[in-house]
Design an enzyme around this catalytic site. Structure first.
Site, PDB file in Angstrom:
ATOM      1  N   LYS A   1       0.845  -1.209   0.000  1.00 15.46           N
ATOM      2  CA  LYS A   1       0.000   0.000   0.000  1.00 15.46           C
ATOM      3  C   LYS A   1       0.877   1.255   0.000  1.00 15.46           C
ATOM      4  O   LYS A   1       0.663   2.168  -0.796  1.00 15.46           O
ATOM      5  CB  LYS A   1      -0.897   0.008   1.247  1.00 15.46           C
ATOM      6  N   ASN A   2       1.870   1.264   0.882  1.00 14.23           N
ATOM      7  CA  ASN A   2       2.672   2.479   1.053  1.00 14.23           C
ATOM      8  C   ASN A   2       3.601   2.747  -0.125  1.00 14.23           C
ATOM      9  O   ASN A   2       4.182   3.828  -0.225  1.00 14.23           O
ATOM     10  CB  ASN A   2       3.466   2.410   2.362  1.00 14.23           C
TER      11      ASN A   2
ATOM     12  N   ARG B   1      -4.013  10.587   5.079  1.00  9.65           N
ATOM     13  CA  ARG B   1      -2.886  11.509   5.228  1.00  9.65           C
ATOM     14  C   ARG B   1      -2.003  11.553   3.978  1.00  9.65           C
ATOM     15  O   ARG B   1      -1.451  12.603   3.622  1.00  9.65           O
ATOM     16  CB  ARG B   1      -2.062  11.096   6.443  1.00  9.65           C
TER      17      ARG B   1
ATOM     18  N   CYS C   1      -4.829   8.189  10.128  1.00  8.82           N
ATOM     19  CA  CYS C   1      -4.988   7.461  11.390  1.00  8.82           C
ATOM     20  C   CYS C   1      -4.906   8.426  12.569  1.00  8.82           C
ATOM     21  O   CYS C   1      -4.235   9.453  12.488  1.00  8.82           O
ATOM     22  CB  CYS C   1      -3.878   6.440  11.540  1.00  8.82           C
TER      23      CYS C   1
ATOM     24  N   ARG D   1       1.037  14.326  13.924  1.00  7.83           N
ATOM     25  CA  ARG D   1       1.385  14.155  12.513  1.00  7.83           C
ATOM     26  C   ARG D   1       1.427  15.467  11.736  1.00  7.83           C
ATOM     27  O   ARG D   1       0.661  15.673  10.785  1.00  7.83           O
ATOM     28  CB  ARG D   1       0.437  13.144  11.846  1.00  7.83           C
TER      29      ARG D   1
ATOM     30  N   ASP E   1       4.946   0.358  12.090  1.00 10.88           N
ATOM     31  CA  ASP E   1       3.714  -0.266  11.594  1.00 10.88           C
ATOM     32  C   ASP E   1       3.575  -1.732  12.018  1.00 10.88           C
ATOM     33  O   ASP E   1       2.552  -2.363  11.734  1.00 10.88           O
ATOM     34  CB  ASP E   1       3.634  -0.164  10.059  1.00 10.88           C
TER      35      ASP E   1
ATOM     36  N   VAL F   1       8.789   6.637  16.801  1.00 13.66           N
ATOM     37  CA  VAL F   1       8.426   7.303  15.541  1.00 13.66           C
ATOM     38  C   VAL F   1       7.172   8.171  15.708  1.00 13.66           C
ATOM     39  O   VAL F   1       7.160   9.326  15.278  1.00 13.66           O
ATOM     40  CB  VAL F   1       8.245   6.276  14.400  1.00 13.66           C
TER      41      VAL F   1
ATOM     42  N   ARG G   1      -8.607  -0.234   4.951  1.00 16.76           N
ATOM     43  CA  ARG G   1      -7.683   0.740   4.338  1.00 16.76           C
ATOM     44  C   ARG G   1      -6.354   0.090   3.996  1.00 16.76           C
ATOM     45  O   ARG G   1      -5.639   0.590   3.127  1.00 16.76           O
ATOM     46  CB  ARG G   1      -7.416   1.900   5.312  1.00 16.76           C
TER      47      ARG G   1
HETATM   48  C1  UD1 Z   1       4.513   6.675   6.439  1.00 17.14           C
HETATM   49  C2  UD1 Z   1       3.625   5.468   6.271  1.00 17.14           C
HETATM   50  C3  UD1 Z   1       3.136   4.973   7.622  1.00 17.14           C
HETATM   51  C4  UD1 Z   1       4.320   4.735   8.566  1.00 17.14           C
HETATM   52  C5  UD1 Z   1       5.246   5.946   8.614  1.00 17.14           C
HETATM   53  C6  UD1 Z   1       6.516   5.692   9.401  1.00 17.14           C
HETATM   54  C7  UD1 Z   1       2.579   5.834   4.113  1.00 17.14           C
HETATM   55  C8  UD1 Z   1       1.355   6.155   3.354  1.00 17.14           C
HETATM   56  N1  UD1 Z   1       2.477   5.825   5.441  1.00 17.14           N
HETATM   57  O1  UD1 Z   1       3.717   7.694   7.037  1.00 17.14           O
HETATM   58  O2  UD1 Z   1       2.412   3.761   7.430  1.00 17.14           O
HETATM   59  O3  UD1 Z   1       3.842   4.462   9.865  1.00 17.14           O
HETATM   60  O4  UD1 Z   1       5.631   6.339   7.273  1.00 17.14           O
HETATM   61  O5  UD1 Z   1       7.190   4.586   8.907  1.00 17.14           O
HETATM   62  O6  UD1 Z   1       3.622   5.556   3.552  1.00 17.14           O
HETATM   63  N2  UD1 Z   1       6.551  14.293  11.051  1.00 17.14           N
HETATM   64  C9  UD1 Z   1       6.668  15.611  11.415  1.00 17.14           C
HETATM   65  N3  UD1 Z   1       6.616  16.560  10.435  1.00 17.14           N
HETATM   66  C10 UD1 Z   1       6.458  16.232   9.110  1.00 17.14           C
HETATM   67  C11 UD1 Z   1       6.334  14.878   8.751  1.00 17.14           C
HETATM   68  C12 UD1 Z   1       6.380  13.925   9.753  1.00 17.14           C
HETATM   69  O7  UD1 Z   1       6.816  15.930  12.588  1.00 17.14           O
HETATM   70  O8  UD1 Z   1       6.419  17.144   8.275  1.00 17.14           O
HETATM   71  C13 UD1 Z   1       6.569  13.248  12.110  1.00 17.14           C
HETATM   72  C14 UD1 Z   1       5.237  12.535  12.216  1.00 17.14           C
HETATM   73  O9  UD1 Z   1       4.354  13.238  13.032  1.00 17.14           O
HETATM   74  C15 UD1 Z   1       5.648  11.217  12.808  1.00 17.14           C
HETATM   75  C16 UD1 Z   1       7.011  10.962  12.178  1.00 17.14           C
HETATM   76  O10 UD1 Z   1       7.482  12.231  11.740  1.00 17.14           O
HETATM   77  O11 UD1 Z   1       5.795  11.319  14.191  1.00 17.14           O
HETATM   78  C17 UD1 Z   1       6.994   9.983  11.024  1.00 17.14           C
HETATM   79  O12 UD1 Z   1       6.244  10.494   9.965  1.00 17.14           O
HETATM   80  P1  UD1 Z   1       6.512  10.128   8.433  1.00 17.14           P
HETATM   81  O13 UD1 Z   1       7.779   9.353   8.312  1.00 17.14           O
HETATM   82  O14 UD1 Z   1       6.353  11.358   7.640  1.00 17.14           O
HETATM   83  O15 UD1 Z   1       5.314   9.139   8.170  1.00 17.14           O
HETATM   84  P2  UD1 Z   1       4.206   9.205   7.034  1.00 17.14           P
HETATM   85  O16 UD1 Z   1       4.837   9.515   5.737  1.00 17.14           O
HETATM   86  O17 UD1 Z   1       3.071  10.013   7.495  1.00 17.14           O
END
Ligand code: UD1
Length: 418
Positions: A22-23, A92, A116, A121, A305, A327, A397
């Site tokens: 999915k990701n 998201r 989620c 986030r 995850d 994370v 999802r």
């Molecule tokens: C992606 C995955 C999700 C997985 C996550 C971490 C997809 C669609 N989803 O989510 O399943 O759990 O990676 O492996 O691929 N953060 C900030 N500022 C930002 C961006 C992120 O503070 O601008 C923080 C987030 O709040 C979180 C952490 O960084 O605490 C990780 O986020 P990120 O790696 O961006 O995860 P996603 O891309 O949302």
């Protein structure tokens, strides 16, 4: 609303074919916005998040069709530059619309994302990086408005954290920017490599994917492509843990064992028999497993995850263990529900302490987010008696044919519609 009913206590046995990631599929779908030529993506899982993305791209102006596990895109209409709340709130990953539209239209207005319920986030890392590429950003009425009057220009970007989504968004923007972009502290997840491979098939010049330093030389135009999405390592880990928790014997087909190294190494240390072949993993429970501590980290560390599923397994092993979540904030939502099965867990900030119990008893439970849902299903498979899992739309999802796959492995599981 649909519910899943589980009669637990059955050992899982047999073969399961793992679906496409999915990701990985989501950012690749967004990458189709970068070209007007036809594209074909295979091994796309059948999931609500994929359908949401297809509807979203269609709304933006892409002619896109999914048949079975293949998605084809054809010509583009004139792209809209507004991503409204109704589409973005569901997922998201919708913020990945920003990169491609900013590079192609020089402007995009995106409603702040949903997804989620696992912590704040924020999207500051994405926005800071777009600013470095030359975009002006403002927030008005719940929308992030982004505008790059003279187009995007390559830059050196140093992420404060290895964000998966931000790495993908900046890749999607920088491939068509003028000049060279360097991302320092980029995320290294296999899904990022998969996206970068697609972009290179389209004619982009991306190097260093899979490492913390990615270098992108902007090009003027990108072309059509054909690509098979990599297997879903999180789905695979969930089935491996399902085999372990039910003391079963399961072979996973269509997997990439090296993507699961950290999870499998921990399970082997715990005493589970795991054999890895080229694209197959065989799992066999042979003796009582020993608890192991884990802390979640960015790839190649232990995946956040898989944290909730791991927690369920640890709850049922004799002895104590600890999980540290590094994370996400607030990612211990399944704890209260697991306590209903009889789990002995205490939360201390970013850490949970687990004391193993001999057995779980089935219970009615409610899903709070995608991976918590997987954990509750695993708990139900291991529990004595009947478990009723509600709010399973979260599971739809991210898990392709969950009940069908588990039923084929011998689980007592069914979905009821009401
Ligand atoms: C992606 C995955 C999700 C997985 C996550 C971490 C997809 C669609 N989803 O989510 O399943 O759990 O990676 O492996 O691929 N953060 C900030 N500022 C930002 C961006 C992120 O503070 O601008 C923080 C987030 O709040 C979180 C952490 O960084 O605490 C990780 O986020 P990120 O790696 O961006 O995860 P996603 O891309 O949302």
């Amino acid at each position: 609303m649909d519910k899943i009913i589980i009669h637990g206590g059955k050992k899982l046995k047999g073969e399961v074919v793992i679906s496409g990631s999915k990701n990985s599929a989501l950012p690749i779908l967004f990458a189709t916005l970068l070209t007007d030529e036809p594209t074909t993506i295979t091994n796309v899982p059948s999931l609500v998040d994929i359908d949401t993305t297809i509807a979203f791209l269609n709304f933006i102006g892409k002619k896109i069709v999914k048949k079975g596990n293949t998605v084809k895109t054809y010509s583009s209409y004139k792209y809209k530059h507004i991503a409204p709340y109704d589409l973005v709130r569901k997922m998201r990953a919708s913020i990945l619309i920003m990169g491609p539209l900013l590079s192609r239209l020089k402007k995009v207005d995106v409603s702040l994302p949903g997804g989620c319920s696992i912590g704040a986030r924020p999207i500051d890392i994405h926005l800071d990086a777009f600013k470095k590429l030359g975009a002006e950003i403002s927030v008005e009425g719940g929308y992030v408005k982004t505008f790059a009057k003279d187009g995007l220009k390559g830059a050196k970007i140093d992420f404060r954290f290895q964000s998966v989504g931000a790495t993908e968004n900046i890749l999607l923007a920088a491939v068509l920017a003028k000049g060279k972009t360097t991302i320092i502290n980029a995320a290294c997840e296999p899904e990022i490599e998969d996206l970068a491979n697609v972009l290179n098939k389209m004619g982009a010049k991306v190097a260093g994917m899979g490492t913390k330093k990615i270098v992108i030389e902007g090009v003027d135009v990108l072309h059509g492509f054909k690509h098979e999405v990599i297997p879903d390592r999180i789905e695979a880990a969930t089935y491996i843990i399902a085999a372990a928790i039910t003391k079963g014997e399961v072979t996973l087909k269509k997997v990439v064992p090296r993507h699961l190294k950290v999870v499998n190494d921990k399970l082997k240390k715990s005493g589970l028999c795991i054999k890895e072949m080229e694209d197959t993993i065989s799992v066999k429970w042979v003796k009582n497993l020993k608890p192991q501590n884990v802390k979640t980290e960015v790839y190649p560390g232990f995946p956040t995850d898989v944290q909730a599923q791991w927690m369920v397994l640890m709850c049922l092993l004799s002895g104590k263990s600890q999980i540290e979540e590094l994370v996400f904030e607030n990612r211990f939502l399944p704890v209260a529900e697991l306590q209903r099965f009889g789990a002995d867990i205490t939360i201390n900030g970013k850490v949970v302490n687990i004391k193993g119990v001999e057995k779980f008893s089935g219970a009615p439970v409610m899903v709070s987010d995608l991976r918590a849902g997987a954990a509750l299903v695993l708990a139900g498979l291991a529990a004595e008696g009947k478990t009723v899992v509600s709010r399973i739309y979260h599971l739809d999802r991210g898990y392709d044919m969950l009940e069908e796959k588990l039923k084929k492995l011998g689980a007592g599981i069914r979905r009821i519609h009401n």
